[in-house]
Write a protein that holds these residues in place. Structure first.
Motif, PDB file in Angstrom:
ATOM      1  N   PHE A   1      19.154  27.760 -21.779  1.00 64.57           N
ATOM      2  CA  PHE A   1      17.807  27.213 -21.950  1.00 64.57           C
ATOM      3  C   PHE A   1      16.777  28.308 -21.708  1.00 64.57           C
ATOM      4  CE2 PHE A   1      16.334  26.930 -17.521  1.00 64.57           C
ATOM      5  CZ  PHE A   1      17.539  27.137 -16.835  1.00 64.57           C
ATOM      6  N   ASP A   2      15.601  28.070 -22.235  1.00 63.70           N
ATOM      7  CA  ASP A   2      14.518  29.025 -22.084  1.00 63.70           C
ATOM      8  C   ASP A   2      13.564  28.493 -21.019  1.00 63.70           C
ATOM      9  OD1 ASP A   2      12.322  30.593 -22.218  1.00 63.70           O
ATOM     10  OD2 ASP A   2      12.093  30.500 -24.400  1.00 63.70           O
ATOM     11  N   PRO A   3      13.505  29.153 -19.882  1.00 62.64           N
ATOM     12  CA  PRO A   3      12.698  28.599 -18.783  1.00 62.64           C
ATOM     13  C   PRO A   3      11.211  28.480 -19.123  1.00 62.64           C
ATOM     14  CG  PRO A   3      13.592  30.750 -18.214  1.00 62.64           C
ATOM     15  CD  PRO A   3      14.188  30.373 -19.513  1.00 62.64           C
ATOM     16  N   ALA A   4      10.770  29.215 -20.153  1.00 63.72           N
ATOM     17  CA  ALA A   4       9.357  29.103 -20.530  1.00 63.72           C
ATOM     18  C   ALA A   4       9.096  27.751 -21.190  1.00 63.72           C
ATOM     19  CB  ALA A   4       8.975  30.232 -21.480  1.00 63.72           C
ATOM     20  N   LYS A   5      10.132  27.242 -21.884  1.00 64.28           N
ATOM     21  CA  LYS A   5       9.953  25.959 -22.573  1.00 64.28           C
ATOM     22  C   LYS A   5      10.286  24.804 -21.657  1.00 64.28           C
ATOM     23  CE  LYS A   5      10.792  27.742 -27.198  1.00 64.28           C
ATOM     24  NZ  LYS A   5      11.993  28.333 -27.794  1.00 64.28           N
ATOM     25  N   ILE A   6      11.369  24.927 -20.930  1.00 62.81           N
ATOM     26  CA  ILE A   6      11.726  23.851 -20.010  1.00 62.81           C
ATOM     27  C   ILE A   6      12.152  24.454 -18.669  1.00 62.81           C
ATOM     28  CG2 ILE A   6      14.004  23.695 -21.113  1.00 62.81           C
ATOM     29  CD1 ILE A   6      13.941  20.679 -20.299  1.00 62.81           C
ATOM     30  N   PRO A   7      11.368  24.294 -17.633  1.00 57.69           N
ATOM     31  CA  PRO A   7      11.709  24.894 -16.337  1.00 57.69           C
ATOM     32  C   PRO A   7      13.037  24.347 -15.819  1.00 57.69           C
ATOM     33  CG  PRO A   7       9.468  24.038 -16.357  1.00 57.69           C
ATOM     34  CD  PRO A   7      10.124  23.543 -17.594  1.00 57.69           C
ATOM     35  N   ALA A   8      13.750  25.158 -15.061  1.00 57.75           N
ATOM     36  CA  ALA A   8      15.076  24.800 -14.578  1.00 57.75           C
ATOM     37  C   ALA A   8      15.031  23.489 -13.787  1.00 57.75           C
ATOM     38  CB  ALA A   8      15.627  25.923 -13.705  1.00 57.75           C
ATOM     39  N   ALA A   9      14.020  23.323 -12.927  1.00 58.34           N
ATOM     40  CA  ALA A   9      13.952  22.140 -12.079  1.00 58.34           C
ATOM     41  C   ALA A   9      13.850  20.871 -12.921  1.00 58.34           C
ATOM     42  CB  ALA A   9      12.756  22.259 -11.138  1.00 58.34           C
TER      43      ALA A   9
END
Lengths: 330, 275
Positions: free
Chosen positions: A284-292
């Protein structure tokens, strides 16, 4: 003034070439064809005193050529090089007295002589005053745990033992700059750790400027704050390892173990990279969907047993980086 | 020891001590040289029996000349230093370039260590065999005789030193060619017969036809065998001996200068390839 300054460095070799087979061999007798191999096309960087820099790049990228030019063995085709204010190949004698070099694939000790005799000879060759030499030698012997090896001929040492001795040999004259060309090549895990630990201490405690080339990304992770990537004789990146990783892989990885068969997930911006029974590997791309947020949404919808987030392995980062720059060896 | 010479002395020592370990090679060389020396002396004996009056050197002197030649055969510059060829092929020469000392001097000291260590045990054994054992067993006539007198000794000592320095100067040229051509075979194939003939190792230079002698006595290789050995038995003495020493010294200067230029050129073109 930086300790090492490289500007527009280029180096080409001329290699003889002939067509394969008998016909080619005969033709080669009369007319020899030369091909120019460009090891370095245009390389610029600088290094401050006390820095530790790792040079990485695929085989044939020009790493060793750079080290050889910086150490004064090779003369570049064009460009400017200064190490501590001296041009290595113009002012060879003064320059080499101030640097130490370890080539992982070669030995600078005398094959048939005991390690200690080799050290004595090097101290003579570098004109190290006897009392300074003894102090320096004893310190290096202690740091590198060489005591039991001193009386053994170099040819009887294991590769790991020999590399430790090589490091001491390169440092007896107390150089300001240390060039390491693939210093951990062929070493087993404990020996690699020992080499890394030693290099780190040398850099931190004594302020020795270190430039190393390597293919071992763990060397880079363990040692270098700064990484230069070269490919096909050009600089591809000059940054911290983290920045390099972020630039190549925006994505991160999430491993999820479910309590039952892994579900089909359809979350925007998330790719399923692997599915094995009850486990999923997601990118996943953390800029689009944060890990949390991602973890929360999965945990809300499914029964989750274990979960962890990771970054792509450094080898993968580098391989991807080479691909992006189309610089793997042809 | 002076600080300036310390690195070169170390390079000499390393090579000398290492080479001295090869005892079997020294014994084998000694055996070959005894055998070869005996054959040469027999040939001379036969020759002197039929044409002794015409010979330019007396039989006892030619016997001593032969034993000297056999004893110091390993000092003749007829093989380029194998370490140079090996270090060029393995890339070890790269490390040579990393030493803060004069490159020519470094190799010179190593090659000197090499030939000195090869020659020393053979020369000692030969002196014992031909100079001590032969007279003891009653073959006095075929023995290695002591030098002709105090004057001969005083002149032979510098001639001997110059002979070694000259030999290494010749070898350095061969070393440079080996380094430039990456192979020692061609150099050695030319060097060996040239040195053996023109040094006077095969036969003293005065045995050659008259027309060739002025040239033979002036060329550099005469200083390797002919000049020092003839000084030893006072065939060359007084002014002629001093001229011989001057010739040796002059050629050393010329060959070292040539070698330095050639080596500097070679090193500039030397390219170390591969990772």
């Amino acid at each position: 003034m930086p300790q090492i300054l490289v500007e527009g460095l280029a180096k080409s070799y001329r290699v003889a070439e002939r067509a394969p087979g008998l016909g080619g061999a005969v033709r080669g007798l009369f007319r020899r064809r030369w091909r120019e191999v460009k090891a370095l096309v245009d390389l610029s960087f600088s290094l401050e005193a006390g820095e530790l820099l790792a040079f990485i790049g695929p085989n044939g990228a020009g790493k060793s050529t750079t080290v050889k030019i910086l150490s004064g063995i090779l003369r570049p085709t064009s460009g400017r090089v200064e190490v501590g204010g001296l041009v290595p190949y113009e002012d060879r004698l003064r320059h080499v007295a101030r640097i130490g070099v370890v080539f992982g694939q070669r030995s600078q000790l005398w094959w048939d002589l005991p390690v200690l005799d080799g050290f004595d000879l090097l101290a003579d060759i570098y004109r190290v005053p006897p009392d300074r030499y003894r102090a320096r030698r004893d310190e290096l012997v202690a740091m590198l745990r060489l005591e039991p090896l001193l009386a053994q001929p170099v040819r009887q040492l294991s590769l790991g033992q020999r590399m430790r001795a090589e490091f001491a040999a390169a440092l007896l004259h107390d150089p300001e700059v240390l060039f390491l060309d693939e210093p951990t090549i062929g070493l087993d895990a404990p020996a690699k750790l020992a080499v890394r630990e030693f290099v780190k201490r040398l850099n931190r405690e004594r302020g020795v400027t270190v430039l190393l080339t390597t293919h071992d990304m763990h060397d880079v992770e363990a040692l270098a704050e700064r990484v230069i990537v070269i490919g096909q004789g050009r600089l591809l990146a000059d940054s911290s390892l983290d920045a390099l990783r972020a630039g190549v892989f925006a994505e991160r990885r999430l491993w999820v173990d479910f309590t039952e068969e892994a579900p089909a997930l359809d979350i925007p911006g998330v790719q399923v990279r692997a599915r094995t029974g009850r486990s999923l590997e997601l990118a996943f791309d953390p800029a689009k969907i944060p890990a949390a947020q991602l973890i929360a949404s999965i945990a809300a919808a499914h029964a989750v047993e274990d979960i962890h987030v990771d970054e792509p392995a450094i080898e993968e980062v580098i391989a991807r980086f080479y691909d992006l720059h189309d610089s793997s060896e042809a | 020891m002076s600080a300036a010479l310390r690195p070169y002395a170390a390079a000499f020592r390393a090579r000398f001590l290492l080479m001295l370990q090869y005892r079997v090679a020294a014994l084998a060389g000694f055996a070959t040289q005894c055998w070869w020396g005996a054959i040469k002396i027999m040939v001379y004996a036969a020759f002197y029996e039929s044409a002794g009056a015409a010979a330019p050197i007396s039989l006892p002197n030619i016997v001593t000349y032969t034993w000297l030649g056999q004893a110091f055969l390993a000092l003749l510059p007829w093989l380029a230093d194998p370490e140079v060829g090996a270090s060029i092929r393995t890339g070890g020469v790269g490390y040579d370039r990393l030493r803060p000392i004069d490159a020519y001097g470094y190799w010179y000291a190593r090659t000197l260590g090499w030939i000195a260590a090869r020659a020393l045990p053979r020369a000692v054994l030969m002196l014992l065999a031909a100079g001590v054992v032969l007279p003891l067993v009653g073959l006095e006539a075929w023995a290695w005789q002591p030098p002709a007198g105090p004057e001969a000794v005083a002149l032979f000592v510098p001639a001997f030193v110059l002979m070694i320095l000259l030999a290494v100067a010749v070898l350095m040229l061969a070393n440079v060619v080996v380094a430039a051509s990456l192979n020692e075979r061609g150099v050695n194939a030319i060097l060996m017969p040239t040195v053996v003939v023109f040094s006077g190792s095969l036969v003293p230079l005065d045995f050659f036809p008259d027309a060739m002698r002025p040239f033979l006595h002036l060329q550099p290789l005469a200083g390797l065998v002919d000049i020092p050995f003839r000084i030893y038995f006072a065939d060359l003495r007084g002014a002629a001996a001093l001229q011989g020493l001057a010739l040796q010294a002059g050629w050393i200067v010329v060959l070292v200068a040539l070698g330095r230029v050639a080596m500097a050129r070679m090193m500039r073109h030397l390219e170390m390839q591969g990772g």
